[in-house]
Design a protein around this motif. Structure first.
Motif, PDB file in Angstrom:
ATOM      1  N   ILE A 220       0.843  -1.203   0.000  1.00  0.00           N
ATOM      2  CA  ILE A 220       0.000   0.000   0.000  1.00  0.00           C
ATOM      3  C   ILE A 220       0.873   1.245   0.000  1.00  0.00           C
ATOM      4  CG2 ILE A 220      -1.733   1.289   1.295  1.00  0.00           C
ATOM      5  CD1 ILE A 220      -2.840  -1.337   2.299  1.00  0.00           C
ATOM      6  N   LEU A 221       1.981   1.197   0.735  1.00  0.00           N
ATOM      7  CA  LEU A 221       2.886   2.340   0.781  1.00  0.00           C
ATOM      8  C   LEU A 221       3.509   2.599  -0.595  1.00  0.00           C
ATOM      9  CD1 LEU A 221       4.312   4.480   2.494  1.00  0.00           C
ATOM     10  CD2 LEU A 221       6.050   2.774   3.057  1.00  0.00           C
ATOM     11  N   ASP A 222       3.943   1.511  -1.274  1.00  0.00           N
ATOM     12  CA  ASP A 222       4.501   1.678  -2.618  1.00  0.00           C
ATOM     13  C   ASP A 222       3.466   2.264  -3.564  1.00  0.00           C
ATOM     14  OD1 ASP A 222       6.768   0.551  -1.620  1.00  0.00           O
ATOM     15  OD2 ASP A 222       6.373  -1.462  -2.410  1.00  0.00           O
ATOM     16  N   ALA A 223       2.232   1.786  -3.459  1.00  0.00           N
ATOM     17  CA  ALA A 223       1.175   2.299  -4.332  1.00  0.00           C
ATOM     18  C   ALA A 223       0.893   3.774  -4.053  1.00  0.00           C
ATOM     19  CB  ALA A 223      -0.095   1.465  -4.158  1.00  0.00           C
ATOM     20  N   SER A 224       0.914   4.154  -2.777  1.00  0.00           N
ATOM     21  CA  SER A 224       0.666   5.556  -2.427  1.00  0.00           C
ATOM     22  C   SER A 224       1.756   6.457  -2.990  1.00  0.00           C
ATOM     23  CB  SER A 224       0.580   5.696  -0.903  1.00  0.00           C
ATOM     24  OG  SER A 224      -0.463   4.901  -0.386  1.00  0.00           O
ATOM     25  N   ILE A 225       3.021   6.008  -2.889  1.00  0.00           N
ATOM     26  CA  ILE A 225       4.130   6.804  -3.451  1.00  0.00           C
ATOM     27  C   ILE A 225       3.954   6.948  -4.957  1.00  0.00           C
ATOM     28  CG2 ILE A 225       6.623   6.835  -3.838  1.00  0.00           C
ATOM     29  CD1 ILE A 225       6.942   5.389  -1.168  1.00  0.00           C
ATOM     30  N   ARG A 226       3.550   5.862  -5.633  1.00  0.00           N
ATOM     31  CA  ARG A 226       3.351   5.924  -7.082  1.00  0.00           C
ATOM     32  C   ARG A 226       2.209   6.877  -7.441  1.00  0.00           C
ATOM     33  NH1 ARG A 226       2.611   0.990  -7.713  1.00  0.00           N
ATOM     34  NH2 ARG A 226       0.332   0.978  -7.805  1.00  0.00           N
ATOM     35  N   ASP A 227       1.135   6.853  -6.663  1.00  0.00           N
ATOM     36  CA  ASP A 227      -0.008   7.722  -6.943  1.00  0.00           C
ATOM     37  C   ASP A 227       0.362   9.192  -6.767  1.00  0.00           C
ATOM     38  OD1 ASP A 227      -1.505   5.494  -7.470  1.00  0.00           O
ATOM     39  OD2 ASP A 227      -2.417   5.407  -5.469  1.00  0.00           O
ATOM     40  N   VAL A 228       1.129   9.477  -5.692  1.00  0.00           N
ATOM     41  CA  VAL A 228       1.536  10.866  -5.467  1.00  0.00           C
ATOM     42  C   VAL A 228       2.442  11.349  -6.587  1.00  0.00           C
ATOM     43  CG1 VAL A 228       2.871  12.368  -3.950  1.00  0.00           C
ATOM     44  CG2 VAL A 228       1.262  10.731  -2.973  1.00  0.00           C
ATOM     45  N   SER A 229       3.423  10.522  -7.007  1.00  0.00           N
ATOM     46  CA  SER A 229       4.367  10.954  -8.040  1.00  0.00           C
ATOM     47  C   SER A 229       3.681  11.177  -9.377  1.00  0.00           C
ATOM     48  CB  SER A 229       5.477   9.910  -8.188  1.00  0.00           C
ATOM     49  OG  SER A 229       4.949   8.681  -8.640  1.00  0.00           O
ATOM     50  N   SER A 230       2.564  10.462  -9.636  1.00  0.00           N
ATOM     51  CA  SER A 230       1.864  10.648 -10.907  1.00  0.00           C
ATOM     52  C   SER A 230       1.208  12.015 -11.005  1.00  0.00           C
ATOM     53  CB  SER A 230       0.809   9.549 -11.078  1.00  0.00           C
ATOM     54  OG  SER A 230      -0.198   9.656 -10.076  1.00  0.00           O
ATOM     55  N   CYS A 231       1.021  12.673  -9.875  1.00  0.00           N
ATOM     56  CA  CYS A 231       0.406  14.009  -9.872  1.00  0.00           C
ATOM     57  C   CYS A 231       1.437  15.124  -9.980  1.00  0.00           C
ATOM     58  CB  CYS A 231      -0.421  14.195  -8.601  1.00  0.00           C
ATOM     59  SG  CYS A 231      -1.740  12.971  -8.388  1.00  0.00           S
ATOM     60  N   LEU A 232       2.713  14.795  -9.977  1.00  0.00           N
ATOM     61  CA  LEU A 232       3.761  15.810  -9.972  1.00  0.00           C
ATOM     62  C   LEU A 232       4.258  16.092 -11.379  1.00  0.00           C
ATOM     63  CD1 LEU A 232       5.885  14.498  -6.959  1.00  0.00           C
ATOM     64  CD2 LEU A 232       4.048  16.185  -6.914  1.00  0.00           C
ATOM     65  N   THR A 233       4.871  17.270 -11.554  1.00  0.00           N
ATOM     66  CA  THR A 233       5.534  17.594 -12.821  1.00  0.00           C
ATOM     67  C   THR A 233       6.883  16.883 -12.872  1.00  0.00           C
ATOM     68  OG1 THR A 233       6.664  19.522 -11.910  1.00  0.00           O
ATOM     69  CG2 THR A 233       4.436  19.859 -12.805  1.00  0.00           C
ATOM     70  N   ASP A 234       7.517  16.919 -14.059  1.00  0.00           N
ATOM     71  CA  ASP A 234       8.814  16.246 -14.203  1.00  0.00           C
ATOM     72  C   ASP A 234       9.846  16.800 -13.234  1.00  0.00           C
ATOM     73  OD1 ASP A 234       7.876  14.563 -16.112  1.00  0.00           O
ATOM     74  OD2 ASP A 234       8.634  15.694 -17.828  1.00  0.00           O
ATOM     75  N   ASN A 235       9.897  18.122 -13.073  1.00  0.00           N
ATOM     76  CA  ASN A 235      10.883  18.712 -12.167  1.00  0.00           C
ATOM     77  C   ASN A 235      10.582  18.364 -10.719  1.00  0.00           C
ATOM     78  OD1 ASN A 235      13.082  20.585 -13.288  1.00  0.00           O
ATOM     79  ND2 ASN A 235      11.309  21.075 -14.582  1.00  0.00           N
ATOM     80  N   GLN A 236       9.293  18.276 -10.362  1.00  0.00           N
ATOM     81  CA  GLN A 236       8.945  17.873  -8.998  1.00  0.00           C
ATOM     82  C   GLN A 236       9.310  16.408  -8.756  1.00  0.00           C
ATOM     83  OE1 GLN A 236       4.802  18.977  -9.138  1.00  0.00           O
ATOM     84  NE2 GLN A 236       5.136  20.867  -7.956  1.00  0.00           N
ATOM     85  N   LYS A 237       9.108  15.571  -9.782  1.00  0.00           N
ATOM     86  CA  LYS A 237       9.510  14.166  -9.648  1.00  0.00           C
ATOM     87  C   LYS A 237      11.026  14.055  -9.453  1.00  0.00           C
ATOM     88  CE  LYS A 237       5.778  12.285 -12.506  1.00  0.00           C
ATOM     89  NZ  LYS A 237       5.436  11.632 -13.781  1.00  0.00           N
ATOM     90  N   VAL A 238      11.787  14.888 -10.172  1.00  0.00           N
ATOM     91  CA  VAL A 238      13.245  14.866 -10.011  1.00  0.00           C
ATOM     92  C   VAL A 238      13.630  15.292  -8.606  1.00  0.00           C
ATOM     93  CG1 VAL A 238      15.395  15.945 -10.776  1.00  0.00           C
ATOM     94  CG2 VAL A 238      13.715  15.174 -12.466  1.00  0.00           C
ATOM     95  N   ASP A 239      12.954  16.342  -8.085  1.00  0.00           N
ATOM     96  CA  ASP A 239      13.224  16.768  -6.693  1.00  0.00           C
ATOM     97  C   ASP A 239      12.998  15.613  -5.722  1.00  0.00           C
ATOM     98  OD1 ASP A 239      14.089  19.387  -6.859  1.00  0.00           O
ATOM     99  OD2 ASP A 239      12.058  20.173  -7.096  1.00  0.00           O
TER     100      ASP A 239
END
Length: 616
Positions: free
Chosen positions: A8-27
């Motif tokens: 569930i934790l891995d899925a939550s991290i994946r869901d949050v990252s899908s809402c971010l821009t490329d630069n936010q994902k890099v951060d």
């Protein structure tokens, strides 16, 4: 709810990252990478992650600098100083005022200045000459470690290391002419290309140093040149200046400065080899060692070298007429001869067998040829003898007749290798290997031995059976053994026939010699009599790589290095002596520095004679 699913934790991290821009994902990614220690697998993770960030076209300058600095720290921790310096410089290009990049780059420059600065004047307990005598006994791996010691011995080690230089003018696959992938190749293609680029840049830096620094150039004794067989990119042509209109190449300018050069190895196609040889015969006519590897065919050796003590030639096709005159003009000086061409017949009249100390021949022995008899009768000073031949006739009588006529022969023999690759379909010389066994019996000074035949049909034709293994117990000081495992030999007996002094063992076999073709019973029966001090085991590539751990666990728990086919694995153990992992040896290390790597692992007895290494 008391039950928690970690996924569930891995899925939550994946869901949050899908809402971010490329630069936010890099951060987010860079923040997470800072918690990893740049060791082992984590270094590959960091390299891949940073490379994926740098491929984003909209990446901000700040994130570009952060990613570069993160990878530079990982490379510094792994000892890759040149790659780290490139990243730090790229970080300053992206963000010129970045304080972290400036500080790391300043630390790097200060460290280099300290290493190159003159040592403070003080009275040493030992002179430089004594340190040099000590360092001459150290392997290259230990000499490299001495470079980082702030002491006079570091400069001594540097001078010894740079007596031998390697130059690479192409990627490893292009140099070897390989189309098949290596079985244990690790890392992606991008990392391999980066490594090839670093070695190419290193070669260019070395050539520049040779041209501008006469002191450095005068210390070089051995030069090894590796170039593509087919120079599609023109890299080698640029270095040697094949035509005047291309200008003088760096290699052409550097070679005349190597005033103390004594040994040269060239691995390249014919087109790349000949221009280098012409330059060498002009600037270093009294060369002592020459080694050539031209897989695309023999080169025209109409050269003026007349004082060679060591000559090696690996090629294919052509005829021996192309080297007879070259060998004859060096007849009085040659001490080491290495010829590798499956189609050639060795011209014994062109060399003085009485003068040779090392003789290695891979080729063809036609009907009624007396090569073996000439060697046994006349090679009185031979310390190393290696023969790998295809036969057109029976030759066992040459060993027996010469031995009966002259009594004990080759008294200084320390290393012996005898391999039969093929026999004529009408030849059945079943006394050949028994005659060789009688020739070797009781030689207490023998240190390494190779006795192999290509397949079962050849083994039957030349008499390589279980009886030949009976000579092994009489070789009480043998340290290295490579031998064919015959079908009529039981594993339980075979291991007890191996001398207790053997440290490196390699077996060649066509299949697992057990009724079920199962590896486990064979290894378990073999294990009982294996010497407890053995450090190296080599087996053919008959087994899937997932069974390499079974080789150690079931048959050879004491070894430090395992070889399966062309793959090398280093055995790592825990504090209790149990095997933790088998680490594959990198591709480039196997190709160019296998001897040094085996010495570092304490398996120097497993080193085969490399024609690019010149006898001292």
């Amino acid at each position: 709810m008391d039950v928690f699913n970690p996924k569930i934790l891995d899925a939550s991290i994946r869901d949050v990252s899908s809402c971010l821009t490329d630069n936010q994902k890099v951060d987010l990614l860079l923040y997470a990478l800072r918690s990893l220690h740049p060791e082992g697998r984590s270094r590959i993770i960091i390299e891949n992650a940073v490379q994926s960030c740098l491929l984003i076209s909209t990446l901000s300058a700040e994130n570009t600098a952060k990613a570069r600095i993160l990878r530079a720290r990982a490379r510094l921790a792994a000892g890759s100083h040149f790659g780290a310096q490139e990243d730090l410089q790229a970080a300053l290009v992206a963000e010129p005022d970045n304080p972290e990049a400036k500080a790391l780059l300043h630390q790097r420059s200060v460290a280099v200045e300290k290493l190159l600065s003159p040592l403070p004047a003080r009275k040493e307990r030992f002179s430089v000459e004594i340190w040099r005598e000590v360092a001459l006994y150290l392997p290259r791996h230990d000499l490299k470690a001495l470079l980082f010691i702030p002491h006079a011995v570091s400069r001594v080690a540097s001078r010894i290391l740079f007596q031998k230089l390697d130059l690479h003018f192409g990627g490893i696959d292009a140099e070897e002419g390989r189309s098949d992938p290596w079985p244990h190749h690790t890392g992606d293609v991008g990392l391999t290309r980066d490594e090839d680029a670093r070695h190419a840049q290193r070669s260019a830096d070395i050539l520049t140093r040779i041209i501008i620094d006469s002191t450095f150039a005068s210390a070089v004794r051995t030069l090894r040149i590796y170039a593509p067989i087919r120079d599609r990119d023109g890299a080698m042509a640029f270095q040697i200046a094949l035509a005047d209109r291309r200008g003088l190449g760096m290699l052409t300018n550097a070679l005349p400065n190597l005033i103390n050069l004594r040994n040269v190895h060239i691995s390249a196609g014919v087109e790349g080899t000949l221009p280098v040889l012409r330059v060498l015969q002009t600037c270093t006519p009294r060369l002592r060692g020459l080694s050539l590897h031209s897989p695309d065919g023999p080169a025209d050796l109409q050269l003026d070298f007349k004082t060679l003590a060591h000559f090696s030639y690996c090629t294919s096709g052509g005829s021996t007429n192309q080297i007879q005159s070259f060998l004859a003009q060096n007849r009085d000086f040659l001490r080491t001869v290495y010829i590798d061409n499956p189609h050639w017949v060795f011209p014994t009249n062109s060399v003085s067998l009485r003068n040779l100390t090392h003789f290695n021949f891979t080729g063809h022995v036609p009907l009624n040829n007396q090569l073996f008899a000439d060697i046994v009768a006349n090679g009185r000073q031979l310390e190393s003898l290696s023969l790998s031949c295809s036969l057109d006739g029976a030759t066992s009588q040459q060993f027996r007749a010469t031995h009966h006529a002259y009594g004990p022969v080759l008294p200084f023999l320390r290393h012996f290798a005898f391999s039969i690759t093929a026999v004529h379909r009408r030849v059945a010389d079943r006394d050949l290997f028994p005659a060789v066994a009688d020739f070797l019996r009781g030689r207490q000074h023998l240190r390494s031995l190779v006795l192999t035949a290509h397949d079962e049909s050849v083994q039957r034709a030349v008499g390589l059976d279980a009886a030949v293994w009976g000579v092994l117990p009489s070789l009480v000081n043998l340290r290295s053994l490579k031998i064919t495992y015959p079908p009529d030999l039981t594993p339980g007996l075979a291991s007890w026939l191996i001398p207790r002094s053997v440290l490196a063992l390699a077996l060649t076999l066509d299949h697992v010699p057990s009724p079920s073709r199962d590896l486990v019973p064979f290894l378990e029966q073999l294990r009982a009599g294996i010497p407890a001090t053995m450090r190296y085991i080599g087996l053919p590539d008959l087994l899937p790589l997932r069974n390499v751990s079974a080789i150690v666990g079931l048959g050879f728990p004491m070894v430090r290095v395992v070889r399966v086919g062309n793959s090398y694995f280093s055995v790592h153990r825990g504090e209790d002596g149990s095997v933790k992992e088998l680490e594959p040896c990198p591709k480039r290390t196997v190709a160019y520095h296998c001897v040094e790597w085996l010495e570092w692992r304490g398996c120097e007895d497993a080193c085969a004679w490399d024609p690019s290494e010149f006898p001292s």
